[in-house]
Design a protein around this motif. Structure first.
Motif, short mmCIF file in Angstrom:
data_model
loop_
_atom_site.label_atom_id
_atom_site.label_comp_id
_atom_site.label_asym_id
_atom_site.label_seq_id
_atom_site.Cartn_x
_atom_site.Cartn_y
_atom_site.Cartn_z
N ILE A 198 0.84 -1.20 0.00
CA ILE A 198 0.00 0.00 0.00
C ILE A 198 0.87 1.25 0.00
CG2 ILE A 198 -1.93 -1.20 1.09
CD1 ILE A 198 -1.17 0.06 3.75
N GLY A 199 0.25 2.41 -0.10
CA GLY A 199 1.01 3.65 -0.14
C GLY A 199 1.70 3.85 -1.47
N ALA A 200 2.69 4.75 -1.50
CA ALA A 200 3.40 5.09 -2.73
C ALA A 200 4.08 3.87 -3.33
CB ALA A 200 4.41 6.19 -2.46
N VAL A 201 4.76 3.09 -2.49
CA VAL A 201 5.44 1.90 -2.99
C VAL A 201 4.42 0.88 -3.51
CG1 VAL A 201 6.81 -0.12 -2.32
CG2 VAL A 201 7.51 2.15 -1.59
N GLY A 202 3.32 0.74 -2.80
CA GLY A 202 2.29 -0.21 -3.24
C GLY A 202 1.72 0.16 -4.60
N LEU A 216 -5.93 -3.98 -2.25
CA LEU A 216 -5.10 -2.99 -1.57
C LEU A 216 -5.85 -2.11 -0.59
CD1 LEU A 216 -2.71 -1.92 -4.47
CD2 LEU A 216 -2.66 -3.96 -3.02
N LEU A 217 -7.05 -1.67 -0.96
CA LEU A 217 -7.81 -0.81 -0.07
C LEU A 217 -8.39 -1.56 1.13
CD1 LEU A 217 -9.66 1.37 -2.74
CD2 LEU A 217 -7.77 2.08 -1.26
N GLY A 233 1.62 -1.75 13.10
CA GLY A 233 1.20 -1.94 11.71
C GLY A 233 0.00 -1.08 11.37
N LYS A 234 -0.96 -1.03 12.28
CA LYS A 234 -2.15 -0.20 12.08
C LYS A 234 -1.77 1.27 11.95
CE LYS A 234 -5.68 -3.03 14.46
NZ LYS A 234 -4.90 -4.25 14.74
N GLU A 235 -0.87 1.73 12.81
CA GLU A 235 -0.43 3.13 12.78
C GLU A 235 0.26 3.47 11.46
OE1 GLU A 235 2.08 3.43 16.17
OE2 GLU A 235 0.43 3.41 17.63
N LEU A 236 1.13 2.59 11.01
CA LEU A 236 1.89 2.84 9.78
C LEU A 236 1.00 2.78 8.54
CD1 LEU A 236 5.11 0.77 10.57
CD2 LEU A 236 4.91 3.25 10.52
N ALA A 237 -0.09 2.02 8.62
CA ALA A 237 -0.96 1.84 7.45
C ALA A 237 -1.85 3.05 7.17
CB ALA A 237 -1.84 0.60 7.65
N ARG A 261 -0.44 5.54 4.52
CA ARG A 261 -0.31 4.86 3.22
C ARG A 261 -1.68 4.64 2.58
NH1 ARG A 261 5.01 1.08 3.18
NH2 ARG A 261 6.19 2.14 4.80
N HIS A 262 -2.65 4.26 3.38
CA HIS A 262 -4.00 4.06 2.86
C HIS A 262 -4.56 5.38 2.32
CE1 HIS A 262 -7.98 2.11 2.58
NE2 HIS A 262 -8.44 3.31 2.90
N ALA A 263 -4.37 6.44 3.08
CA ALA A 263 -4.87 7.76 2.66
C ALA A 263 -4.23 8.20 1.34
CB ALA A 263 -4.60 8.79 3.75
#
Length: 210
Positions: free
Chosen positions: A122-126, A172-173, A184-188, A191-193
Motif C-alpha cells: 500500500i502507499g506510494a510503494v504499493g 489494496l484498499l 502496523g495499524k499506525e503505519l498503514a 499509506r492508505h490515505a
C-alpha cells in the motif's frame, strides 16, 4: 556464515528472476518494516521474522509453477532445527492475502511479517508495485467497465487478469483494516490515505468513474 546470511544469498538468486514488484528490493523493504514493528514487540523472535521475510515470496504462485519447491530447497540448506523450520513455515503461510482467504496469523512473528509485507503493498510503494506487476503482465492501467469482485475463490483471484486499478478495490484498499499489530495499524493509516488520494486524482485526470 550464519543461517540468515546463507538464506539471503540463496534467495537473491531466486528474486533476481522476478519482476520489480517482487524483487529483492521488496524483500529489503519488508524486512525494514518488520524490524520497525518488532521494535514495539519485544517478545518477537527476530531470527524467525528475518528468515520468513527472506523466504516468503520464493515460492509465490505468481512465479512458481511447483508449490513450495524453492522454499523447501532453500530451507534444507540452512541447517535449522525442526522447530525453527516449522515456525518459519507457519509465518510464511500466514502472509498471503489469497483473495481474502488468508490463514489466521497466530503468532506474533506471523502478525509482524504479514503486516510488514502488506505495508509494502500500500502507499506510494504499493502503487508503484501494482503498476510494475501489471506492466510485466501486459495488463490495462484501468478499465472503467470492470466490476471489482467482493467474493472470489483463491483460484479466481489468482487467475483473472484484471486491470491494475481494479486490484486496488479487490485487495489494496482492504489491507489497512486487517493489520494485526498496533504499530502496523499506525503505519498503514498514511499509506492508505495516499492511495485514496491517488485514485481520486486518477478519476479527475481520466474523467472515468474508477
Amino acid at each position: 556464515m550464519n543461517s540468515i546470511e546463507q538464506c539471503e544469498n540463496l534467495v537473491k538468486e531466486v528474486y533476481m528472476h522476478f519482476d520489480a514488484s517482487h524483487d529483492f528490493q521488496h524483500i529489503e523493504r519488508v524486512r525494514k518494516n518488520a524490524f520497525d514493528i518488532a521494535d514495539s514487540e519485544p517478545s518477537a523472535n527476530r531470527e524467525i521474522i528475518e528468515l520468513a521475510v527472506l523466504l516468503h515470496d520464493v515460492s509465490d504462485p505468481k512465479y512458481s509453477t511447483e508449490e513450495k519447491l524453492e522454499e523447501e530447497r532453500i530451507i534444507k540448506q540452512l541447517n535449522l532445527s525442526d522447530e525453527k523450520v516449522a515456525h518459519v513455515k507457519e509465518v510464511i503461510k500466514a502472509v498471503s492475502f489469497s483473495g481474502g482467504h488468508e490463514v489466521e496469523a497466530k503468532t506474533i512473528e506471523s502478525k509482524i511479517v504479514r503486516d510488514a509485507d502488506r505495508l509494502d503493498a500500500i502507499g506510494a510503494v504499493g502503487i508503484a508495485r501494482t503498476f510494475a506487476f501489471g506492466g510485466a503482465k501486459g495488463r490495462l492501467l484501468y478499465d472503467a467497465s470492470e466490476t471489482p469482485r467482493d467474493n472470489m475463490s483463491v483460484e479466481e483471484y489468482r487467475t483473472k487478469e484484471t486491470a491494475s486499478v481494479t486490484h486496488f478495490y479487490e485487495k489494496l484498499l482492504k489491507l489497512s483494516e486487517g493489520m494485526q499489530t498496533k504499530k502496523g495499524k499506525e503505519l498503514a493509516v498514511e499509506r492508505h490515505a495516499f492511495m485514496e488520494l491517488f485514485l481520486q486524482n486518477l478519476r479527475k485526470e481520466t474523467g472515468e468513474q474508477l
